[in-house]
Design a protein around this motif. Structure first.
Motif, PDB file in Angstrom:
ATOM      1  N   ASN A  49      41.304 -61.688  40.003  1.00 58.09           N
ATOM      2  CA  ASN A  49      42.050 -60.352  40.316  1.00 58.09           C
ATOM      3  C   ASN A  49      42.550 -59.951  38.722  1.00 58.09           C
ATOM      4  N   ASP A  50      43.309 -60.850  37.866  1.00 60.78           N
ATOM      5  CA  ASP A  50      43.759 -60.590  36.610  1.00 60.78           C
ATOM      6  C   ASP A  50      42.752 -59.951  35.931  1.00 60.78           C
ATOM      7  N   ILE A  51      41.867 -60.592  35.651  1.00 62.07           N
ATOM      8  CA  ILE A  51      40.794 -60.186  34.725  1.00 62.07           C
ATOM      9  C   ILE A  51      40.065 -58.563  35.098  1.00 62.07           C
ATOM     10  N   ALA A  52      39.778 -58.489  36.441  1.00 60.91           N
ATOM     11  CA  ALA A  52      39.154 -57.409  36.886  1.00 60.91           C
ATOM     12  C   ALA A  52      40.052 -56.030  36.719  1.00 60.91           C
ATOM     13  N   SER A  53      41.601 -56.349  36.883  1.00 59.24           N
ATOM     14  CA  SER A  53      42.375 -55.327  36.573  1.00 59.24           C
ATOM     15  C   SER A  53      42.475 -55.055  34.999  1.00 59.24           C
ATOM     16  N   THR A  54      42.412 -55.947  34.211  1.00 66.44           N
ATOM     17  CA  THR A  54      42.503 -55.746  32.865  1.00 66.44           C
ATOM     18  C   THR A  54      41.378 -55.001  32.531  1.00 66.44           C
ATOM     19  N   HIS A  55      40.214 -55.080  32.649  1.00 65.89           N
ATOM     20  CA  HIS A  55      38.935 -54.399  32.352  1.00 65.89           C
ATOM     21  C   HIS A  55      38.576 -53.170  33.260  1.00 65.89           C
ATOM     22  N   GLN A  56      39.534 -52.940  34.160  1.00 68.53           N
ATOM     23  CA  GLN A  56      39.276 -51.747  34.989  1.00 68.53           C
ATOM     24  C   GLN A  56      37.799 -51.644  35.580  1.00 68.53           C
ATOM     25  N   GLN A  70      44.954 -69.588  34.971  1.00 70.99           N
ATOM     26  CA  GLN A  70      43.899 -69.479  34.089  1.00 70.99           C
ATOM     27  C   GLN A  70      43.236 -70.687  33.905  1.00 70.99           C
ATOM     28  N   TYR A  71      41.885 -70.591  33.775  1.00 71.77           N
ATOM     29  CA  TYR A  71      40.780 -71.715  33.408  1.00 71.77           C
ATOM     30  C   TYR A  71      40.595 -71.510  32.024  1.00 71.77           C
ATOM     31  N   VAL A  72      40.287 -72.805  31.297  1.00 73.51           N
ATOM     32  CA  VAL A  72      39.227 -72.578  30.134  1.00 73.51           C
ATOM     33  C   VAL A  72      38.143 -71.788  30.398  1.00 73.51           C
ATOM     34  N   HIS A  73      37.853 -70.792  29.757  1.00 75.10           N
ATOM     35  CA  HIS A  73      36.700 -69.975  29.803  1.00 75.10           C
ATOM     36  C   HIS A  73      36.049 -69.451  28.808  1.00 75.10           C
ATOM     37  N   ARG A  74      35.067 -68.757  28.974  1.00 73.52           N
ATOM     38  CA  ARG A  74      34.356 -68.085  27.866  1.00 73.52           C
ATOM     39  C   ARG A  74      34.190 -66.424  28.319  1.00 73.52           C
ATOM     40  N   MET A  75      34.304 -65.531  27.683  1.00 74.62           N
ATOM     41  CA  MET A  75      34.145 -64.096  28.020  1.00 74.62           C
ATOM     42  C   MET A  75      33.670 -63.429  26.936  1.00 74.62           C
ATOM     43  N   HIS A  76      32.525 -62.506  27.423  1.00 72.24           N
ATOM     44  CA  HIS A  76      32.289 -61.550  26.869  1.00 72.24           C
ATOM     45  C   HIS A  76      32.826 -60.081  27.352  1.00 72.24           C
ATOM     46  N   SER A  77      33.644 -59.348  26.320  1.00 69.09           N
ATOM     47  CA  SER A  77      33.907 -58.103  27.019  1.00 69.09           C
ATOM     48  C   SER A  77      33.164 -56.820  26.818  1.00 69.09           C
ATOM     49  N   GLY A  78      32.705 -56.366  28.286  1.00 66.08           N
ATOM     50  CA  GLY A  78      32.014 -55.353  28.138  1.00 66.08           C
ATOM     51  C   GLY A  78      32.660 -53.981  28.160  1.00 66.08           C
ATOM     52  N   ALA A  79      32.185 -52.832  28.498  1.00 61.46           N
ATOM     53  CA  ALA A  79      32.717 -51.562  28.531  1.00 61.46           C
ATOM     54  C   ALA A  79      33.802 -51.587  29.723  1.00 61.46           C
ATOM     55  N   LEU A  80      34.852 -50.854  29.394  1.00 62.57           N
ATOM     56  CA  LEU A  80      35.664 -50.542  30.750  1.00 62.57           C
ATOM     57  C   LEU A  80      35.047 -49.795  31.480  1.00 62.57           C
ATOM     58  N   GLY A  81      35.565 -49.871  32.768  1.00 62.81           N
ATOM     59  CA  GLY A  81      34.978 -49.151  33.869  1.00 62.81           C
ATOM     60  C   GLY A  81      33.339 -49.724  34.234  1.00 62.81           C
ATOM     61  N   LYS A  82      32.857 -50.815  33.572  1.00 55.31           N
ATOM     62  CA  LYS A  82      31.749 -51.400  34.069  1.00 55.31           C
ATOM     63  C   LYS A  82      32.327 -52.771  34.927  1.00 55.31           C
ATOM     64  N   PRO A  83      31.100 -53.251  35.649  1.00 58.44           N
ATOM     65  CA  PRO A  83      31.493 -54.484  36.510  1.00 58.44           C
ATOM     66  C   PRO A  83      31.922 -55.484  35.623  1.00 58.44           C
ATOM     67  N   VAL A  84      32.690 -56.512  36.299  1.00 59.23           N
ATOM     68  CA  VAL A  84      32.938 -57.779  35.658  1.00 59.23           C
ATOM     69  C   VAL A  84      32.288 -58.690  36.526  1.00 59.23           C
ATOM     70  N   PHE A  85      31.507 -59.376  35.759  1.00 63.44           N
ATOM     71  CA  PHE A  85      30.674 -60.722  36.448  1.00 63.44           C
ATOM     72  C   PHE A  85      31.064 -61.931  36.148  1.00 63.44           C
ATOM     73  N   PHE A  86      31.618 -62.607  36.954  1.00 65.64           N
ATOM     74  CA  PHE A  86      32.074 -63.991  36.963  1.00 65.64           C
ATOM     75  C   PHE A  86      30.815 -65.105  37.342  1.00 65.64           C
ATOM     76  N   VAL A  87      30.700 -66.037  36.403  1.00 67.71           N
ATOM     77  CA  VAL A  87      29.505 -66.943  36.648  1.00 67.71           C
ATOM     78  C   VAL A  87      30.026 -68.302  36.692  1.00 67.71           C
ATOM     79  N   LEU A  88      29.614 -69.187  37.785  1.00 67.85           N
ATOM     80  CA  LEU A  88      30.482 -70.408  38.025  1.00 67.85           C
ATOM     81  C   LEU A  88      29.437 -71.459  38.245  1.00 67.85           C
ATOM     82  N   HIS A  89      29.677 -72.503  37.147  1.00 64.94           N
ATOM     83  CA  HIS A  89      28.797 -73.567  36.940  1.00 64.94           C
ATOM     84  C   HIS A  89      28.838 -74.521  38.172  1.00 64.94           C
ATOM     85  N   GLY A  90      27.718 -75.489  38.360  1.00 63.94           N
ATOM     86  CA  GLY A  90      27.821 -76.488  39.391  1.00 63.94           C
ATOM     87  C   GLY A  90      28.545 -77.764  38.752  1.00 63.94           C
TER      88      GLY A  90
END
Length: 202
Positions: free
Chosen positions: A87-94, A5-25
């Motif tokens: 993979n953990d987050i993508a699986s959880t959010h289908q 795990q990382y310290v992270h911020r998340m907005h949970s969208g609808a199940l079955g929609k994409p998961v979008f990971f945004v990575l800072h510089g």
């Protein structure tokens, strides 16, 4: 927080929609691209991790020994950790699709995850630097990838960007590159290119 795990911020969208990971510089944090992610893919789950390495107080995703010189052992550690986290987050959010966007150091870890393990269906690499010759990965065929870059970027030189573009093309990805005339900063045409690239995932 588990080892994956990382310290992270998340907005949970609808199940079955994409998961979008945004990575800072380098020196950014989980807030750098979070709101941008929500704006461009409002129905997606947005995940913004904070790099777990500190370089003189600046957050990064892996260590380096000098500008453009990577600690390859730590890059492998970080890649393994990021793959498990995604993979953990993508699986959880289908997730219907796994999408990544990274800038600078965030683009570098994202690119290495692609090179080693695939994982992402589509990726935006903003000013990446891969200062080594990656091994072939036929499993990347069909991935959609957008690279954005500056023609006067001292941190991510043109020759390195072209080498990464060539590598990805040889893996039969659908890769395109958006250039601007400046350096290691994000300009308006890059943002427009990112928005256009992400339209299929809305």
């Amino acid at each position: 927080m588990t080892g994956n795990q990382y310290v992270h911020r998340m907005h949970s969208g609808a199940l079955g929609k994409p998961v979008f990971f945004v990575l800072h510089g380098t020196g950014g944090d989980e807030n750098q691209f979070f709101e941008f992610g929500r704006q461009v893919l409002p129905d997606a789950t947005i995940v913004a991790p904070r790099g777990d390495v500190s370089e003189h107080g600046a957050a990064r995703f892996f260590k380096r020994t000098a500008e453009g010189v990577y600690d390859m052992g730590d890059l492998q550690r970080a890649t393994t950790k990021m793959v498990a986290f995604v993979n953990d987050i993508a699986s959880t959010h289908q997730a219907s699709a796994i999408i990544g966007l990274g800038f600078s150091n965030g683009a570098n870890i994202l690119a290495n995850v692609l090179i080693k393990d695939g994982v992402f269906d589509a990726a935006v690499l903003m000013h990446p630097l891969i200062p080594f010759q990656p091994a072939p990965n036929p499993g990347l065929a069909g991935r959609r990838i957008l690279i954005t870059a500056g023609k006067r970027d001292p941190i991510s030189p043109v020759v390195s960007t072209l080498a990464l573009e060539t590598y990805l093309s040889r893996q039969n990805t659908a890769v395109t590159t958006e250039w601007h005339s400046g350096g290691h900063e994000i300009q308006a045409n890059e943002i427009d290119a990112v928005k256009a690239f992400l339209i299929p995932y809305k």
